[in-house]
Each structure stands twice: as C-alpha cells, then as structure tokens.
Design a protein around this motif. Structure first.
Motif, PDB file in Angstrom:
ATOM      1  N   LYS A 115      71.709 -28.960  36.226  1.00 34.87           N
ATOM      2  CA  LYS A 115      70.616 -30.659  35.408  1.00 34.87           C
ATOM      3  C   LYS A 115      69.881 -29.473  34.765  1.00 34.87           C
ATOM      4  CE  LYS A 115      71.110 -35.267  37.761  1.00 34.87           C
ATOM      5  NZ  LYS A 115      70.254 -35.815  38.918  1.00 34.87           N
ATOM      6  N   GLU A 116      69.503 -28.785  35.241  1.00 35.98           N
ATOM      7  CA  GLU A 116      68.640 -27.333  35.141  1.00 35.98           C
ATOM      8  C   GLU A 116      68.453 -26.538  33.621  1.00 35.98           C
ATOM      9  OE1 GLU A 116      67.487 -25.180  38.434  1.00 35.98           O
ATOM     10  OE2 GLU A 116      65.763 -27.097  39.404  1.00 35.98           O
ATOM     11  N   THR A 117      70.733 -26.598  33.788  1.00 35.21           N
ATOM     12  CA  THR A 117      70.633 -26.036  32.301  1.00 35.21           C
ATOM     13  C   THR A 117      70.473 -26.466  31.635  1.00 35.21           C
ATOM     14  OG1 THR A 117      72.524 -24.745  34.179  1.00 35.21           O
ATOM     15  CG2 THR A 117      73.007 -24.938  32.011  1.00 35.21           C
ATOM     16  N   LYS A 118      70.939 -27.969  31.400  1.00 36.50           N
ATOM     17  CA  LYS A 118      70.841 -28.217  30.738  1.00 36.50           C
ATOM     18  C   LYS A 118      68.835 -28.811  30.220  1.00 36.50           C
ATOM     19  CE  LYS A 118      72.356 -32.250  31.658  1.00 36.50           C
ATOM     20  NZ  LYS A 118      72.450 -34.405  32.136  1.00 36.50           N
ATOM     21  N   TYR A 119      68.301 -29.317  30.730  1.00 35.45           N
ATOM     22  CA  TYR A 119      67.136 -29.008  30.411  1.00 35.45           C
ATOM     23  C   TYR A 119      66.739 -27.880  29.874  1.00 35.45           C
ATOM     24  CZ  TYR A 119      67.076 -32.760  34.093  1.00 35.45           C
ATOM     25  OH  TYR A 119      67.144 -34.216  34.316  1.00 35.45           O
ATOM     26  N   ARG A 120      67.024 -26.529  30.408  1.00 29.24           N
ATOM     27  CA  ARG A 120      66.694 -25.581  29.471  1.00 29.24           C
ATOM     28  C   ARG A 120      67.162 -25.140  28.217  1.00 29.24           C
ATOM     29  NH1 ARG A 120      68.369 -23.126  34.144  1.00 29.24           N
ATOM     30  NH2 ARG A 120      66.326 -22.422  35.532  1.00 29.24           N
ATOM     31  N   GLU A 121      68.444 -26.002  27.521  1.00 34.59           N
ATOM     32  CA  GLU A 121      69.312 -26.130  26.480  1.00 34.59           C
ATOM     33  C   GLU A 121      68.530 -27.114  26.584  1.00 34.59           C
ATOM     34  OE1 GLU A 121      73.623 -26.731  27.833  1.00 34.59           O
ATOM     35  OE2 GLU A 121      73.552 -24.354  28.132  1.00 34.59           O
ATOM     36  N   LEU A 122      67.907 -27.938  26.184  1.00 36.05           N
ATOM     37  CA  LEU A 122      67.462 -28.842  25.565  1.00 36.05           C
ATOM     38  C   LEU A 122      65.915 -28.440  24.503  1.00 36.05           C
ATOM     39  CD1 LEU A 122      67.961 -32.042  27.148  1.00 36.05           C
ATOM     40  CD2 LEU A 122      68.820 -31.531  25.576  1.00 36.05           C
ATOM     41  N   ALA A 123      65.137 -27.544  26.084  1.00 33.84           N
ATOM     42  CA  ALA A 123      63.996 -27.458  25.894  1.00 33.84           C
ATOM     43  C   ALA A 123      64.313 -26.345  24.421  1.00 33.84           C
ATOM     44  CB  ALA A 123      63.213 -26.561  26.783  1.00 33.84           C
ATOM     45  N   TRP A 124      64.818 -25.199  24.755  1.00 38.66           N
ATOM     46  CA  TRP A 124      65.581 -24.437  23.821  1.00 38.66           C
ATOM     47  C   TRP A 124      65.242 -24.460  22.311  1.00 38.66           C
ATOM     48  CZ3 TRP A 124      64.547 -18.894  23.313  1.00 38.66           C
ATOM     49  CH2 TRP A 124      64.924 -18.312  22.974  1.00 38.66           C
ATOM     50  N   ASN A 125      66.163 -25.871  21.996  1.00 38.73           N
ATOM     51  CA  ASN A 125      66.879 -26.103  21.276  1.00 38.73           C
ATOM     52  C   ASN A 125      65.254 -26.576  19.976  1.00 38.73           C
ATOM     53  OD1 ASN A 125      69.594 -25.378  21.050  1.00 38.73           O
ATOM     54  ND2 ASN A 125      70.038 -26.943  22.335  1.00 38.73           N
ATOM     55  N   TYR A 126      64.404 -27.043  21.301  1.00 43.54           N
ATOM     56  CA  TYR A 126      63.329 -27.732  19.990  1.00 43.54           C
ATOM     57  C   TYR A 126      62.103 -26.768  19.814  1.00 43.54           C
ATOM     58  CZ  TYR A 126      59.504 -31.527  20.260  1.00 43.54           C
ATOM     59  OH  TYR A 126      58.640 -32.464  19.903  1.00 43.54           O
ATOM     60  N   LEU A 127      62.421 -25.531  20.518  1.00 43.81           N
ATOM     61  CA  LEU A 127      61.354 -24.550  20.248  1.00 43.81           C
ATOM     62  C   LEU A 127      61.676 -24.395  18.434  1.00 43.81           C
ATOM     63  CD1 LEU A 127      61.187 -21.795  23.010  1.00 43.81           C
ATOM     64  CD2 LEU A 127      59.288 -23.891  22.070  1.00 43.81           C
ATOM     65  N   SER A 128      61.058 -23.561  18.204  1.00 44.89           N
ATOM     66  CA  SER A 128      60.385 -23.547  16.516  1.00 44.89           C
ATOM     67  C   SER A 128      61.527 -21.642  16.612  1.00 44.89           C
ATOM     68  CB  SER A 128      59.059 -23.663  15.551  1.00 44.89           C
ATOM     69  OG  SER A 128      58.385 -23.011  16.210  1.00 44.89           O
ATOM     70  N   ALA A 129      61.340 -21.694  15.314  1.00 41.78           N
ATOM     71  CA  ALA A 129      62.409 -20.373  15.182  1.00 41.78           C
ATOM     72  C   ALA A 129      60.832 -19.167  15.219  1.00 41.78           C
ATOM     73  CB  ALA A 129      62.734 -20.470  13.798  1.00 41.78           C
ATOM     74  N   ASN A 130      59.987 -19.663  14.666  1.00 41.19           N
ATOM     75  CA  ASN A 130      59.039 -19.124  15.073  1.00 41.19           C
ATOM     76  C   ASN A 130      58.637 -18.230  16.520  1.00 41.19           C
ATOM     77  OD1 ASN A 130      56.093 -17.517  14.392  1.00 41.19           O
ATOM     78  ND2 ASN A 130      55.433 -19.183  14.544  1.00 41.19           N
ATOM     79  N   ALA A 131      57.978 -19.538  17.515  1.00 45.91           N
ATOM     80  CA  ALA A 131      58.620 -19.801  18.199  1.00 45.91           C
ATOM     81  C   ALA A 131      59.156 -18.819  19.685  1.00 45.91           C
ATOM     82  CB  ALA A 131      58.362 -20.916  19.721  1.00 45.91           C
ATOM     83  N   LYS A 132      60.340 -18.588  19.522  1.00 46.68           N
ATOM     84  CA  LYS A 132      61.712 -18.156  20.195  1.00 46.68           C
ATOM     85  C   LYS A 132      61.705 -16.923  19.439  1.00 46.68           C
ATOM     86  CE  LYS A 132      64.874 -22.294  19.405  1.00 46.68           C
ATOM     87  NZ  LYS A 132      66.760 -22.632  19.037  1.00 46.68           N
ATOM     88  N   THR A 133      61.158 -16.089  18.573  1.00 49.76           N
ATOM     89  CA  THR A 133      60.449 -14.632  18.193  1.00 49.76           C
ATOM     90  C   THR A 133      59.831 -14.277  19.305  1.00 49.76           C
ATOM     91  OG1 THR A 133      59.184 -15.209  16.323  1.00 49.76           O
ATOM     92  CG2 THR A 133      61.624 -14.907  16.178  1.00 49.76           C
ATOM     93  N   THR A 134      58.946 -15.281  19.656  1.00 53.51           N
ATOM     94  CA  THR A 134      57.770 -14.554  20.668  1.00 53.51           C
ATOM     95  C   THR A 134      58.291 -14.971  22.446  1.00 53.51           C
ATOM     96  OG1 THR A 134      56.737 -16.554  21.242  1.00 53.51           O
ATOM     97  CG2 THR A 134      56.154 -15.639  19.535  1.00 53.51           C
ATOM     98  N   VAL A 135      59.140 -15.477  22.702  1.00 53.83           N
ATOM     99  CA  VAL A 135      59.953 -15.673  24.003  1.00 53.83           C
ATOM    100  C   VAL A 135      60.502 -14.357  24.890  1.00 53.83           C
ATOM    101  CG1 VAL A 135      61.177 -17.097  25.071  1.00 53.83           C
ATOM    102  CG2 VAL A 135      60.006 -18.242  23.076  1.00 53.83           C
TER     103      VAL A 135
END
Length: 110
Positions: free
Chosen positions: A37-57
C-alpha cells in the motif's frame, strides 16, 4: 507385503503433510501488505507532482516517508518528499485518500 506397503505410504503421507503446510504458509503471502500500500501511495503522489516540483525533489521515490492522518474527517496517507527548497519552503506533502486511493492535493508550503 504389508511392510512394503507401509514403506511406500509413509513418505507419501509425510510429503502431503509438508505440502499442506507450505500451501497454508504461502497462501498468506498473497494478501495486500502495508508495504504494498505504501508503495502505491508513493507512486500516486509522485505522479501527481508537477515536472517543476519533481526537479527539486531529493528524496528517492522508494524512501518517501508515508504517514497516516485524519484530515476533515477523512483518513489520508501523506507522502513526504524532501526538496532542495526545504530550508525556505519545507518538504512537499501529497495527501491521498485511503478509502478511494485518490490524490486529494498538496499541502501548503511556507
């Protein structure tokens, strides 16, 4: 003849017992575990982030911290991603409904 028959049946009986135990143990492994479940939550959260936000993670996807909370009467999982801007704005929190497995949104960053 009875002795020979007993020598054949005993190993088969033991093998059936061992197979039955193995079947019982491995059938329990098919359930949805919290790690899944936690893996699923991580993937959902990651896919929700914008491309700009992902560059700062800076947190690798598999290391994002998952916490469980209640927000406005809804049980949610919160995925936290540390970023290069944590000192200024704080980490990114993505909130996911546990019931629906849908992203509710991103927490405010200050």
């Amino acid at each position: 003849m009875k002795k020979n028959l007993a020598l054949i049946i005993a190993p088969i009986k033991n093998a059936l017992i061992v197979l039955s135990i193995m079947l019982f143990v491995f059938s329990a492994c098919k359930k949805d575990r919290p790690v899944d479940k936690e893996t699923k939550y991580r993937e959902l959260a990651w896919n929700y982030l914008s491309a700009n936000a992902k560059t700062t993670v800076i947190t690798p996807l598999q290391n994002a911290v998952i916490t469980y909370e209640t927000r406005d009467g809804v049980n949610v999982a919160a995925a936290m991603f540390n970023t290069t801007q944590d000192a200024l704005l704080g980490p990114i929190f993505v909130y996911i409904s546990i019931k629906d497995n849908k992203v509710l949104g991103i927490g405010a960053r200050y």
